[in-house]
Write a protein that holds these residues in place. Structure first.
Motif, short mmCIF file in Angstrom:
data_model
loop_
_atom_site.label_atom_id
_atom_site.label_comp_id
_atom_site.label_asym_id
_atom_site.label_seq_id
_atom_site.Cartn_x
_atom_site.Cartn_y
_atom_site.Cartn_z
N VAL A 1 0.83 -1.21 0.00
CA VAL A 1 0.00 0.00 0.00
C VAL A 1 0.87 1.27 0.00
CG1 VAL A 1 -1.75 1.30 1.26
CG2 VAL A 1 -1.91 -1.20 1.14
N SER A 2 2.00 1.23 0.69
CA SER A 2 2.84 2.43 0.78
C SER A 2 3.42 2.84 -0.57
CB SER A 2 3.98 2.19 1.78
OG SER A 2 4.92 1.25 1.28
N LEU A 3 3.46 1.92 -1.53
CA LEU A 3 3.98 2.27 -2.85
C LEU A 3 3.09 3.27 -3.57
CD1 LEU A 3 5.31 -1.14 -4.23
CD2 LEU A 3 6.61 0.99 -4.05
N ILE A 4 1.82 3.30 -3.24
CA ILE A 4 0.91 4.22 -3.93
C ILE A 4 1.38 5.66 -3.75
CG2 ILE A 4 -1.45 5.09 -4.04
CD1 ILE A 4 -2.34 2.25 -3.11
N ASP A 5 1.66 6.05 -2.50
CA ASP A 5 2.13 7.42 -2.25
C ASP A 5 3.51 7.65 -2.87
OD1 ASP A 5 -0.15 8.13 -0.87
OD2 ASP A 5 0.69 7.67 1.10
N ARG A 6 4.35 6.62 -2.89
CA ARG A 6 5.68 6.77 -3.49
C ARG A 6 5.57 7.02 -4.99
NH1 ARG A 6 9.19 1.75 -1.63
NH2 ARG A 6 10.84 2.92 -2.71
N ILE A 7 4.64 6.35 -5.65
CA ILE A 7 4.42 6.58 -7.09
C ILE A 7 3.93 7.99 -7.33
CG2 ILE A 7 2.97 5.95 -9.06
CD1 ILE A 7 3.00 3.06 -7.95
N ASN A 8 2.94 8.41 -6.55
CA ASN A 8 2.40 9.76 -6.73
C ASN A 8 3.49 10.81 -6.59
OD1 ASN A 8 -0.16 8.65 -7.02
ND2 ASN A 8 -0.75 9.00 -4.89
N ALA A 9 4.35 10.65 -5.57
CA ALA A 9 5.40 11.62 -5.32
C ALA A 9 6.48 11.57 -6.39
CB ALA A 9 6.00 11.39 -3.94
N TYR B 1 6.43 10.39 -9.61
CA TYR B 1 6.09 10.64 -11.01
C TYR B 1 5.07 11.76 -11.20
CZ TYR B 1 8.42 6.14 -11.37
OH TYR B 1 9.33 5.12 -11.27
N GLY B 2 4.59 12.33 -10.11
CA GLY B 2 3.58 13.37 -10.24
C GLY B 2 2.26 12.83 -10.75
N LEU B 3 2.03 11.55 -10.50
CA LEU B 3 0.79 10.91 -10.91
C LEU B 3 -0.19 10.86 -9.74
CD1 LEU B 3 2.33 7.83 -12.78
CD2 LEU B 3 1.40 9.91 -13.82
N GLN B 4 -1.42 10.57 -10.04
CA GLN B 4 -2.41 10.31 -9.01
C GLN B 4 -2.97 8.93 -9.28
OE1 GLN B 4 -3.02 12.40 -6.32
NE2 GLN B 4 -4.06 10.57 -5.55
N VAL B 5 -2.42 7.94 -8.59
CA VAL B 5 -2.85 6.57 -8.81
C VAL B 5 -4.32 6.42 -8.42
CG1 VAL B 5 -2.51 4.15 -8.16
CG2 VAL B 5 -0.52 5.68 -8.41
N GLU B 6 -5.12 5.88 -9.32
CA GLU B 6 -6.51 5.59 -9.01
C GLU B 6 -6.55 4.33 -8.14
OE1 GLU B 6 -8.71 5.11 -12.61
OE2 GLU B 6 -7.91 6.95 -13.51
N VAL B 7 -7.30 4.37 -7.04
CA VAL B 7 -7.38 3.24 -6.13
C VAL B 7 -8.83 2.76 -6.05
CG1 VAL B 7 -6.93 2.37 -3.81
CG2 VAL B 7 -5.44 4.14 -4.80
N TYR B 8 -9.03 1.49 -6.35
CA TYR B 8 -10.37 0.89 -6.33
C TYR B 8 -10.46 -0.11 -5.19
CZ TYR B 8 -11.04 3.10 -10.84
OH TYR B 8 -11.15 4.03 -11.85
N HIS B 9 -11.49 0.04 -4.38
CA HIS B 9 -11.72 -0.82 -3.22
C HIS B 9 -12.91 -1.74 -3.48
CE1 HIS B 9 -9.09 1.65 -0.56
NE2 HIS B 9 -9.48 2.63 -1.37
N PRO B 10 -12.96 -2.88 -2.81
CA PRO B 10 -14.16 -3.72 -2.92
C PRO B 10 -15.35 -3.04 -2.26
CG PRO B 10 -12.68 -4.58 -1.24
CD PRO B 10 -11.94 -3.47 -1.92
N VAL B 11 -16.55 -3.47 -2.62
CA VAL B 11 -17.76 -2.95 -1.99
C VAL B 11 -17.78 -3.44 -0.54
CG1 VAL B 11 -20.28 -2.98 -2.01
CG2 VAL B 11 -19.00 -2.93 -4.18
N ALA B 12 -17.81 -2.50 0.40
CA ALA B 12 -17.69 -2.84 1.81
C ALA B 12 -18.75 -3.83 2.27
CB ALA B 12 -17.75 -1.56 2.66
N GLU B 13 -19.99 -3.63 1.82
CA GLU B 13 -21.07 -4.52 2.23
C GLU B 13 -20.83 -5.96 1.77
OE1 GLU B 13 -22.60 -0.35 1.98
OE2 GLU B 13 -21.39 -1.69 0.71
N SER B 14 -20.26 -6.11 0.59
CA SER B 14 -19.98 -7.46 0.07
C SER B 14 -18.91 -8.15 0.91
CB SER B 14 -19.51 -7.37 -1.39
OG SER B 14 -20.51 -6.82 -2.21
N VAL B 15 -17.88 -7.40 1.30
CA VAL B 15 -16.83 -7.96 2.14
C VAL B 15 -17.39 -8.36 3.50
CG1 VAL B 15 -14.66 -7.47 3.33
CG2 VAL B 15 -15.00 -6.66 0.98
#
Length: 252
Positions: free
Chosen positions: A75-83, A85-99
């Motif tokens: 998970v920590s790599l997401i912030d490292r990528i953003n910083a 490359y100047g990107l904003q990684v899109e993050v998709y989560h499962p539907v909480a109710e389904s989990v």
């Protein structure tokens, strides 16, 4: 020793493989402006692809699935990528109710009880969020390589998924040494679990380190038969369309 110490070394024709991967990404971005995404698992291969996208300023979105069961190091790599490359990684989560419903009915260790339950878990945490990630996209990019497993031994550079989208695997012919040679050369951020003999990293309950001599994906769903070791993200029965062939050129 780090993964770089262990694996990074140039292999014959690496420059040609790198040039081909860059050409595939550049052509795909040009043909699918604003409608192409890299679906990254945040593993070593996908970090190479993200670096190619970021360094070359390609019009390719970068997105990942946070299943709710990932290692903190992943998970920590997401912030490292953003910083980096100047990107904003899109993050998709499962539907909480389904989990909540699944865990309430089957428990948080259901994946160990049967292949069917494990695949249900993958469906909730990976396949449904992936469908949302790919909605309205015409193409996507993955880090699949032929060397990863017997099941992936014939991975093409370009394919089409069950919904008719072009699916590109620019690193299909890269070796593990190629991946780490690139990471070392361009100082690409990577998951520190790779330094602890985790070559393939998924959800924490379903991933372990491998021992010397074990297959690349031996640490994924290690309690299951080898033939079952896919979550469904990369299962397709479609043929490669002619339009996709024009992207990949003559390499096979």
């Amino acid at each position: 020793m780090t993964a770089i110490d262990l694996y990074a070394r140039p292999t014959p024709d690496f420059a040609a493989r790198l040039a081909h991967a860059q050409a595939v990404l550049q052509a795909a971005a040009a043909q699918n402006p604003g409608r192409i995404v890299q679906a990254t698992s945040l593993g070593a291969e996908d970090m190479v692809l993200t670096d190619l996208i970021g360094r070359n300023g390609l019009d390719i979105a970068v997105a990942t699935l946070n299943t709710g069961m990932l290692h903190a190091e992943t998970v920590s790599l997401i912030d490292r990528i953003n910083a980096r490359y100047g990107l904003q990684v899109e993050v998709y989560h499962p539907v909480a109710e389904s989990v909540v419903h699944f865990v309430g009915r089957h428990g948080d260790k259901a994946m160990y009880e049967s292949i069917d339950l494990r695949k249900q878990c993958c469906g909730i945490r990976k396949l449904e969020p992936l469908a949302r990630m790919l909605k309205d996209r015409s193409a996507w990019v993955t880090g699949l390589r032929r060397e990863q497993s017997a099941n992936r031994g014939d991975v093409p550079f370009s394919d089409t998924d069950d919904n008719g989208r072009t699916k590109l695997n620019p690193l299909a012919d890269w070796s593990w040494n190629d991946i780490w040679h690139y990471i070392a050369t361009y100082d690409v951020p990577y998951n520190p679990l790779h330094d602890e003999f985790y070559p393939s990293i998924g959800c924490a309950p379903c991933t372990r380190a491998i021992a010397v001599g074990e297959d690349f994906r031996a640490g994924r769903w290690w309690w299951e038969d080898e033939k079952a070791k896919e979550c469904g993200l990369h299962v397709s029965h479609q043929e490669t369309p002619a339009a996709a062939v024009s992207i990949i050129g003559a390499r096979a």
